[in-house]
Design a protein around this motif. Structure first.
Motif, short mmCIF file in Angstrom:
data_model
loop_
_atom_site.label_atom_id
_atom_site.label_comp_id
_atom_site.label_asym_id
_atom_site.label_seq_id
_atom_site.Cartn_x
_atom_site.Cartn_y
_atom_site.Cartn_z
N ASP A 1 0.84 -1.20 0.00
CA ASP A 1 0.00 0.00 0.00
C ASP A 1 0.87 1.24 0.00
O ASP A 1 2.02 1.20 0.44
CB ASP A 1 -0.90 0.00 1.24
N ASP B 1 -3.11 -2.84 -8.66
CA ASP B 1 -4.37 -3.57 -8.81
C ASP B 1 -5.54 -2.58 -8.92
O ASP B 1 -6.45 -2.76 -9.73
CB ASP B 1 -4.52 -4.48 -7.59
N ASN C 1 -1.09 -3.29 -4.30
CA ASN C 1 -2.53 -3.01 -4.18
C ASN C 1 -2.94 -1.81 -5.02
O ASN C 1 -4.06 -1.73 -5.51
CB ASN C 1 -2.91 -2.78 -2.71
#
Ligand code: F6P
Length: 324
Positions: free
Chosen positions: A190, A314, A311
């Motif tokens: 993150d 994604d 993330n």
């Protein structure tokens, strides 16, 4: 601190590849020296020429290219090489073990303002075929056996993967050796930091415009958190920051040149950076597919790039999927 060669030996890397990395490291030490001489060596500014991409060549682009090319060819280890600054592939030793692609000086518009630049390289094992041509290079990035860069900043570092994670080596200029200073680079999944040339926002495809809009809305927006932005305008430096402290880097498709998939080059920019980022636990995509799975069609082909925190990559892919 451990020397580059002894770390590679410990990692079980074969002696030819160790030798090749050493040759790349030697050429980069010489480039480092020329860069640090700057205006004293009369190497700043542009040549009168353009490279195959239609970009004005800096004098140091040409010097760095020549240094790498000469040392790689002299080593006998290289069957052929491809460079951002060469129109066509350059044939080396027919018995050489490797195919090497490189961007001799990435971010070279930074040279004249004394800001960070770097050398990016990508290494494939050559096969036994007797015919060597451009098609020999057209293999997906996941087949690279080594990838890395040397960044010329306040300190000079080699950042390298041979498939066992990513390690950083700082050049000790007093002894002329790269010494390991970071044994295991990790990119957190993150992030709250992104890198993009914001001045192009009106030219991007809608999914990228929407994704960045949502980041800019901060804590009050759909992402529920504030994001910081950084842009060095040299991929090598922006990716280096991500390997050091996380983040997302993207250079997306742009409607001003719709026929080009992106600005960055697949073979000697996106592929080696994608391997480094994946080896450090991050992800690298075009927005719609994994960069390392792309079947190249030309050595100078361009590609859209989204890489860094897994993330967040994604998330970008989700914006593209939902707006198809
Ligand atoms: O190789 C192209 C390059 O210099 C990259 O290193 C860098 O990320 C990008 O171009 C900078 O682009 P811009 O000029 O749009 O900021």
């Amino acid at each position: 601190m451990q020397r580059l060669v002894s770390v590679l030996r410990q990692d079980g890397v074969d002696k030819e590849l160790i030798h090749l990395v050493n040759v790349l490291g030697t050429a980069c030490k010489e480039i480092n020296f020329r860069l640090h001489q700057g205006a004293l060596a009369g190497v700043l500014g542009s040549t009168q020429d353009e490279n195959v991409q239609g970009e004005v060549q800096k004098k140091l682009d040409v010097i760095a290219n020549t240094l790498l090319k000469d040392l790689l060819l002299q080593s006998g280890l290289v069957k052929a090489l491809a460079s951002e600054e060469e129109d066509d592939i350059v044939i080396g030793n027919k018995d050489g073990d490797f195919l090497v692609s490189f961007d001799p000086l990435d971010g070279s518009s930074n040279i004249d303002i004394n800001a960070m630049v770097g050398t990016i390289f990508s290494v494939y094992r050559a096969d036994d075929s007797l015919v060597i041509d451009e098609s020999s290079f057209l293999r997906p990035g996941r087949e690279q056996v080594a990838a890395g860069y040397v960044i010329y900043g306040p300190a000079t570092l080699m950042v390298l993967t041979t498939g066992q994670g990513v390690r950083m080596y700082t050049l000790d200029q007093t002894i002329g050796e790269y010494l390991m200073t970071e044994p295991q680079v990790q990119v957190p999944a993150d992030t709250q930091e992104f890198a993009i040339n914001m001045s192009n926002q009106r030219h991007w495809a809608k999914p990228m415009q929407d994704y960045i809009d949502d980041l800019l809305k901060g804590a009050e927006g759909p992402r529920g958190k504030n994001f910081n932005m950084r842009w060095v305008a040299a991929m090598v430096a922006d990716v280096h920051r991500i390997l050091c402290r996380g983040g997302l880097f993207t250079y997306p498709w742009d409607r001003r040149a719709p026929e080009k998939a992106g600005k960055l080059r697949l073979m000697y920019e996106a592929n080696p950076m994608a391997l480094l980022i994946e080896q450090a636990g991050g992800a690298a995509s075009t927005g719609t597919e994994r960069i390392l799975d792309i079947q190249p069609e030309q050595i100078h082909q361009r590609v859209a790039v989204v890489l860094g925190a897994a993330n967040e990559v994604d998330m970008v892919e989700q914006y593209y999927r939902h707006q198809r």
